[in-house]
Motif scaffolding. Sequence first.
Motif, PDB file in Angstrom:
ATOM      1  N   ARG A  36     -21.735  39.035  -4.974  1.00  0.00           N
ATOM      2  CA  ARG A  36     -20.708  40.020  -4.606  1.00  0.00           C
ATOM      3  C   ARG A  36     -20.143  40.717  -5.842  1.00  0.00           C
ATOM      4  N   ALA A  37     -19.887  39.932  -6.896  1.00  0.00           N
ATOM      5  CA  ALA A  37     -19.365  40.521  -8.123  1.00  0.00           C
ATOM      6  C   ALA A  37     -20.385  41.454  -8.768  1.00  0.00           C
ATOM      7  N   LEU A  38     -21.681  41.027  -8.736  1.00  0.00           N
ATOM      8  CA  LEU A  38     -22.719  41.873  -9.328  1.00  0.00           C
ATOM      9  C   LEU A  38     -22.827  43.196  -8.585  1.00  0.00           C
ATOM     10  N   ARG A  39     -22.783  43.110  -7.239  1.00  0.00           N
ATOM     11  CA  ARG A  39     -22.817  44.339  -6.452  1.00  0.00           C
ATOM     12  C   ARG A  39     -21.626  45.243  -6.783  1.00  0.00           C
ATOM     13  N   ALA A  40     -20.449  44.625  -6.928  1.00  0.00           N
ATOM     14  CA  ALA A  40     -19.257  45.407  -7.267  1.00  0.00           C
ATOM     15  C   ALA A  40     -19.386  46.042  -8.648  1.00  0.00           C
ATOM     16  N   VAL A  41     -19.995  45.279  -9.599  1.00  0.00           N
ATOM     17  CA  VAL A  41     -20.184  45.835 -10.941  1.00  0.00           C
ATOM     18  C   VAL A  41     -21.108  47.040 -10.899  1.00  0.00           C
ATOM     19  N   VAL A  42     -22.251  46.862 -10.168  1.00  0.00           N
ATOM     20  CA  VAL A  42     -23.222  47.964 -10.094  1.00  0.00           C
ATOM     21  C   VAL A  42     -22.614  49.179  -9.413  1.00  0.00           C
ATOM     22  N   GLU A  43     -21.986  48.957  -8.260  1.00  0.00           N
ATOM     23  CA  GLU A  43     -21.411  50.085  -7.528  1.00  0.00           C
ATOM     24  C   GLU A  43     -20.233  50.699  -8.281  1.00  0.00           C
ATOM     25  N   GLY A  44     -19.470  49.858  -8.953  1.00  0.00           N
ATOM     26  CA  GLY A  44     -18.274  50.357  -9.633  1.00  0.00           C
ATOM     27  C   GLY A  44     -18.547  51.092 -10.912  1.00  0.00           C
ATOM     28  N   THR A  45     -19.710  50.831 -11.546  1.00  0.00           N
ATOM     29  CA  THR A  45     -19.975  51.460 -12.847  1.00  0.00           C
ATOM     30  C   THR A  45     -21.096  52.476 -12.803  1.00  0.00           C
ATOM     31  N   ALA A  46     -21.694  52.687 -11.642  1.00  0.00           N
ATOM     32  CA  ALA A  46     -22.856  53.586 -11.577  1.00  0.00           C
ATOM     33  C   ALA A  46     -22.580  54.860 -10.800  1.00  0.00           C
ATOM     34  N   ARG A  47     -21.395  55.022 -10.256  1.00  0.00           N
ATOM     35  CA  ARG A  47     -21.126  56.157  -9.370  1.00  0.00           C
ATOM     36  C   ARG A  47     -20.247  57.197 -10.048  1.00  0.00           C
ATOM     37  N   GLY A  48     -20.702  58.417 -10.050  1.00  0.00           N
ATOM     38  CA  GLY A  48     -19.891  59.559 -10.459  1.00  0.00           C
ATOM     39  C   GLY A  48     -19.520  59.580 -11.933  1.00  0.00           C
ATOM     40  N   THR A  49     -18.733  60.578 -12.273  1.00  0.00           N
ATOM     41  CA  THR A  49     -18.210  60.737 -13.626  1.00  0.00           C
ATOM     42  C   THR A  49     -16.757  61.182 -13.533  1.00  0.00           C
ATOM     43  N   GLY A  50     -16.074  61.048 -14.669  1.00  0.00           N
ATOM     44  CA  GLY A  50     -14.708  61.541 -14.747  1.00  0.00           C
ATOM     45  C   GLY A  50     -13.781  60.842 -13.781  1.00  0.00           C
ATOM     46  N   GLN A  51     -12.964  61.597 -13.062  1.00  0.00           N
ATOM     47  CA  GLN A  51     -11.959  61.037 -12.164  1.00  0.00           C
ATOM     48  C   GLN A  51     -12.601  60.217 -11.051  1.00  0.00           C
ATOM     49  N   GLU A  52     -13.704  60.708 -10.510  1.00  0.00           N
ATOM     50  CA  GLU A  52     -14.391  59.974  -9.453  1.00  0.00           C
ATOM     51  C   GLU A  52     -14.877  58.616  -9.956  1.00  0.00           C
ATOM     52  N   PHE A  53     -15.388  58.576 -11.176  1.00  0.00           N
ATOM     53  CA  PHE A  53     -15.864  57.319 -11.751  1.00  0.00           C
ATOM     54  C   PHE A  53     -14.722  56.309 -11.902  1.00  0.00           C
ATOM     55  N   PHE A  54     -13.609  56.734 -12.463  1.00  0.00           N
ATOM     56  CA  PHE A  54     -12.506  55.816 -12.711  1.00  0.00           C
ATOM     57  C   PHE A  54     -11.923  55.276 -11.407  1.00  0.00           C
ATOM     58  N   GLN A  55     -11.861  56.097 -10.370  1.00  0.00           N
ATOM     59  CA  GLN A  55     -11.354  55.608  -9.080  1.00  0.00           C
ATOM     60  C   GLN A  55     -12.300  54.572  -8.476  1.00  0.00           C
ATOM     61  N   SER A  56     -13.594  54.827  -8.593  1.00  0.00           N
ATOM     62  CA  SER A  56     -14.574  53.849  -8.116  1.00  0.00           C
ATOM     63  C   SER A  56     -14.495  52.569  -8.943  1.00  0.00           C
ATOM     64  N   LEU A  57     -14.265  52.729 -10.239  1.00  0.00           N
ATOM     65  CA  LEU A  57     -14.209  51.587 -11.141  1.00  0.00           C
ATOM     66  C   LEU A  57     -13.088  50.623 -10.760  1.00  0.00           C
TER      67      LEU A  57
END
Length: 710
Positions: A36-57
Amino acid sequence: MTHESNFAGLLKHSTRRGPAGAREKSSASAVHDDLRALRAVVEGTARGTGQEFFQSLVRHLAEAIDVHYAVVAEFPKAPPHVRTLAFWERDRIADNFEYDFTGTPCAEIVRGGLVHYPRGVSKLFPQATPLVERGIDSYMAMPFLDREGNILGHLAVFDERPMPVEPRRAFIFRIFAARAGAEQERLRAEQRLQQSEARYRDLYENAPNAYLVVGTDGRILRANRRLAELLGYPVDELVGAEIHSFMPDTPAGKKRSMEVYRKHLAGESVSGWELELRRKDGRPLWVNVWMEPGRGEDGAIQASRSFFVDITDRVLAERERARLQEQNLYLQEEIKSVHNFEQIIGQSRPLREVLSHVGRVAPTDTSVLITGETGTGKELIARAIHSTSKRKDKPFIMVNCAALPAGLVESELFGHEKGAFTGAVAKRSGRFELADGGTIFLDEIGELPTEAQVKLLRVLQEREFDRVGGIAPVRVDVRVVAASNRDLLQAVKEKTFREDLYYRLNVFPIRLPPLRERRDDIPLLVQFLVTKFARRIGKHLDGVSQRTMQRLEEYPWPGNIRELENVLERAVILTTGSTLDIASDFLPTGPAGSVIGPAGSAIGRAGSVMTPVPSPTALGAGLPTPQPVTAGLPPAGDESGSGQSPNGTNHAPRPVGETLESVERDYILAVLQQTNWLINGPRGAAQILGLHPNTLRNRMKKLGIARSAT
């Protein structure tokens, strides 16, 4: 609090073996949590850039570490100033905010490494209001750095529950922090690159210089965008065109063009020459040109490189300034010829006495009060005082107090501040400020409202006033010349004019004699005015007949010089011969054919007769409304055609050919002359005519009625 240096021991401690059953159950749970943590890491650090990235992060960081709050923040200035980039609060993205981290666990970030408070955060940091209000018990944060090791910001998680030390959380936290630092560094590099590109793009696109390369045959080899903008052609049309084709087709333009071309062929430079070109639409373009010829390896002259700087606005401004200077000189000469002291016409004894007074008072700064009937030339005398004073090079501002709008008198005279009243959208200087250093002429001073009289008295006494809505006094150096056709002493007795203001103005009184007291001046005035009108209309007149001159001298001229001017202007228009000859019925006549006296019938343009208009002394009583006489017809109620109205008043018939507009114009003009052009108030023409003042002004504009400057 736990620091990063303790994590090796913690990791070792966490790998000790327990009972076999517990280990298997724990291993299965750990695998599930790690996935679960690995999935969260991948999804949280691989999506979008800028504001969208930080919100996902922050959302996936909270999920991976199983906390309710996660935040990523930067240091836009030097610490302790912090600004959040994204904030996860329980189940949503909350608004970003800025804060000072003094007195919060975040302050430990600047030391570097991971900061962890497993429990008791609200008690340890009571000044951290946002954490205390949310009941936060645990806190963990880590800075993220750029490549040089500088702190860019930090990543933090916190929760209402305790957050025991777990190495897995720390490693996950490191991954998220590293990714946040990389993205923040990328964003800052991208921002710097964009700013740099914007600066260079702005410098290139807004450069004032046009650049071109011209061959020895005079054809353009290369050109930049600025040249295309200046000339109005696309760059591809400029390339290959002869540079001489853009020069004006005039002897001066061709000569200048060939001078530059010969310099090119001779290998000589040109620096700052002024050159005139022609745009595509035919408009002129002036440039300063710098030209540097190129040479080949053998020393032969090749293409030249040139820079053009657009100076069109400067050249046009210089030409406009020169034109305005010439116009100013012309207007000064014209004003001098019309208004100057030397051009006052007459040699009678009463006039010489007036001019003697003018000559004595002009060099001083004394206030002057000019009195006299309407049309006697009060403004002309005021201008004579100004033009022969030491203030002659400063402004002469004329104000007709009777013509000022009733509610805006103080604003017109003394100015107003922005917002002083509805419609005051900007600060405005009044007439007294405009006249600073010069002379202000207050015509019809007797019509000034009492409130404005108080302010005028202050100006005369203290040389300062307050703008409407102002809080600071404005000092001025103004000479005041006032004029009135009313008896101001009588107005003082009637309490309509302040006694102290009267004596302040009446320091040096000048009374202008009416024209009937200057009969010796009538021939000179007639000759001067006839010559002026004949020149203006384009007629040639040899003179005035003796019979006409006698009639003009015998007429009492209740309207004074202004009436004489109106009569002569019409006479010049109507005359067909080379000598001005006025018929016996040309001048206005009163009842029983007698010539109109000062208080008789109203006189419009020459030959226009109305029924009697009240004299100025009677204007306040009853306010009778005059009725125009229908041209060529008996008055209403006179069916006999005898020219007598029911009340027995005789009326001279008007010419049959006159239009209704002409009759109306003469009628309004007569009332205005009788009221000395006063429109508002109980003595005003609007009251007598039964019209609203604005309606009367519109009718005057439509009929072309304007007060003469005489």
